[in-house]
Design an enzyme around this catalytic site. Structure first.
Site, PDB file in Angstrom:
ATOM      1  N   SER A  75      -2.233  33.479 -13.813  1.00 50.31           N
ATOM      2  CA  SER A  75      -2.593  33.549 -12.395  1.00 50.31           C
ATOM      3  C   SER A  75      -1.897  32.462 -11.573  1.00 50.31           C
ATOM      4  O   SER A  75      -1.542  32.687 -10.407  1.00 50.31           O
ATOM      5  CB  SER A  75      -4.107  33.453 -12.241  1.00 50.31           C
ATOM      6  N   THR A  76      -1.669  31.289 -12.156  1.00 49.60           N
ATOM      7  CA  THR A  76      -0.976  30.237 -11.401  1.00 49.60           C
ATOM      8  C   THR A  76       0.511  30.582 -11.269  1.00 49.60           C
ATOM      9  O   THR A  76       1.120  30.388 -10.205  1.00 49.60           O
ATOM     10  CB  THR A  76      -1.160  28.864 -12.083  1.00 49.60           C
TER      11      THR A  76
ATOM     12  N   LYS B 287      -7.290  20.856 -15.493  1.00 48.81           N
ATOM     13  CA  LYS B 287      -6.745  21.203 -16.812  1.00 48.81           C
ATOM     14  C   LYS B 287      -6.215  19.978 -17.557  1.00 48.81           C
ATOM     15  O   LYS B 287      -5.727  20.082 -18.679  1.00 48.81           O
ATOM     16  CB  LYS B 287      -5.645  22.249 -16.664  1.00 48.81           C
TER      17      LYS B 287
ATOM     18  N   LYS C  72      -0.568  26.162 -24.211  1.00 50.27           N
ATOM     19  CA  LYS C  72      -0.351  27.372 -23.434  1.00 50.27           C
ATOM     20  C   LYS C  72      -0.672  28.589 -24.292  1.00 50.27           C
ATOM     21  O   LYS C  72      -0.737  28.498 -25.509  1.00 50.27           O
ATOM     22  CB  LYS C  72       1.118  27.454 -22.971  1.00 50.27           C
ATOM     23  N   GLY C  73      -0.875  29.720 -23.627  1.00 49.12           N
ATOM     24  CA  GLY C  73      -0.982  30.963 -24.369  1.00 49.12           C
ATOM     25  C   GLY C  73      -2.287  31.706 -24.244  1.00 49.12           C
ATOM     26  O   GLY C  73      -2.431  32.778 -24.826  1.00 49.12           O
TER      27      GLY C  73
ATOM     28  N   GLY D 183      -3.068  33.305 -21.845  1.00 52.17           N
ATOM     29  CA  GLY D 183      -2.626  34.554 -21.207  1.00 52.17           C
ATOM     30  C   GLY D 183      -1.838  35.453 -22.144  1.00 52.17           C
ATOM     31  O   GLY D 183      -1.446  36.561 -21.767  1.00 52.17           O
TER      32      GLY D 183
ATOM     33  N   GLY E 162       2.356  27.956 -15.803  1.00 54.54           N
ATOM     34  CA  GLY E 162       1.036  27.342 -15.853  1.00 54.54           C
ATOM     35  C   GLY E 162       0.739  26.802 -17.241  1.00 54.54           C
ATOM     36  O   GLY E 162       1.589  26.830 -18.134  1.00 54.54           O
TER      37      GLY E 162
ATOM     38  N   GLU F 281       7.229  32.599 -23.321  1.00 53.05           N
ATOM     39  CA  GLU F 281       7.187  31.383 -22.498  1.00 53.05           C
ATOM     40  C   GLU F 281       7.894  30.224 -23.199  1.00 53.05           C
ATOM     41  O   GLU F 281       8.610  29.443 -22.569  1.00 53.05           O
ATOM     42  CB  GLU F 281       5.731  31.002 -22.209  1.00 53.05           C
TER      43      GLU F 281
ATOM     44  N   ASP G 272      -2.863  25.794 -20.072  1.00 54.70           N
ATOM     45  CA  ASP G 272      -4.305  25.819 -20.310  1.00 54.70           C
ATOM     46  C   ASP G 272      -4.873  24.408 -20.396  1.00 54.70           C
ATOM     47  O   ASP G 272      -6.000  24.160 -19.984  1.00 54.70           O
ATOM     48  CB  ASP G 272      -4.603  26.617 -21.580  1.00 54.70           C
TER      49      ASP G 272
END
Ligand code: 5RP
Length: 227
Positions: free
Chosen positions: A29-30, A123, A96-97, A99, A84, A105, A86
């Site tokens: 979303s970011t 975060k 990350k991940g 999503g 973005g 990525e 997490d």
């Protein structure tokens, strides 16, 4: 994280871009807020002649809707990747991940001359794994064996989506979300995960980010990795 904070971080990260560059376009979303900021900068002429490499089908679809030119990942990489996260720690190491796009990525972030993180300052963590699990994208073949290898490293993995309807990434792979032990040696863990044949990618992005734009209410802080 509010939409306004995401957009504020995304707008601030435009300062990293120059006309003519090739970009990595993150997922989530970011990152979607960044696509909107980028499309507006292209429409207004503030930035020109940019092309992006999408890190997921969702990002590809949204970028096309917004009219952002897309390219395949060039052999010599991209100038700037924006994505973005997490979790992020004080040295800009990130998880990350959540999503589900961590493999693409990571391929794009590694190929970027500069890797820019954007997100909410909520975060920020003292220790990676404090709040978010570590996503690990694995080959479906031999998943029980790979899961056992993760457990042997002290991780507690759960198959995302469950056994009957597992989540599959854009690459067709399942994801194990793994709780990290508090005392995890992250560089050693990353190396151990990289050495497991069934692991396609893990969400530890250690020493990869150059700069982060972290939004709080009414403010965006820019942090350099070596600051
Ligand atoms: C996707 C990611 C995302 O960047 C991460 O999950 C953050 O997402 P959001 O901006 O929606 O909070 O790593 O694989």
């Amino acid at each position: 994280m509010s939409g306004a904070r995401k957009r504020a971080a995304a707008d601030a990260a435009l300062a990293e871009l120059r006309s003519g560059q090739r970009l990595g376009l993150g997922t989530g979303s970011t990152a979607a807020a960044f696509l909107e900021a980028l499309a507006e900068a292209l429409a207004s002429g503030r930035l020109e002649d940019l092309a992006g490499v999408p890190t997921s089908r969702a990002t590809e679809v949204r970028a096309r809707e917004l009219g952002i030119p897309l390219i395949d990942l060039p052999a010599d990489g991209v100038d700037v990747a924006v994505d973005g996260m997490d979790e992020v720690d004080g040295a800009l190491n990130a998880v990350k991940g959540l999503g589900g796009a961590l493999l693409r990525e990571k391929v794009v972030a590694e190929a970027a001359t500069r890797f820019v993180l954007i997100g909410d300052d909520g975060k920020t963590v003292g220790r990676l794994g404090e709040r978010a699990p570590l996503p690990v994208e694995v080959l479906a073949f031999g998943v029980a064996r790979t899961e056992a290898r993760l457990r042997a490293l002290g991780l507690t993995p759960t198959l995302r989506g469950g056994a009957t309807e597992p989540f599959l990434s854009d690459n067709g792979n399942p994801i194990l979300d793994a709780v990290l032990p508090e005392d995890a040696d992250l560089p050693a863990l990353a190396a151990a995960l990289d050495a497991i044949p069934g692991v396609m990618a893990h969400g530890l992005f250690l020493g990869m980010a150059d700069v982060a734009y972290l939004a709080s209410d009414g403010d965006v802080v820019r942090r350099e990795a070596d600051a």
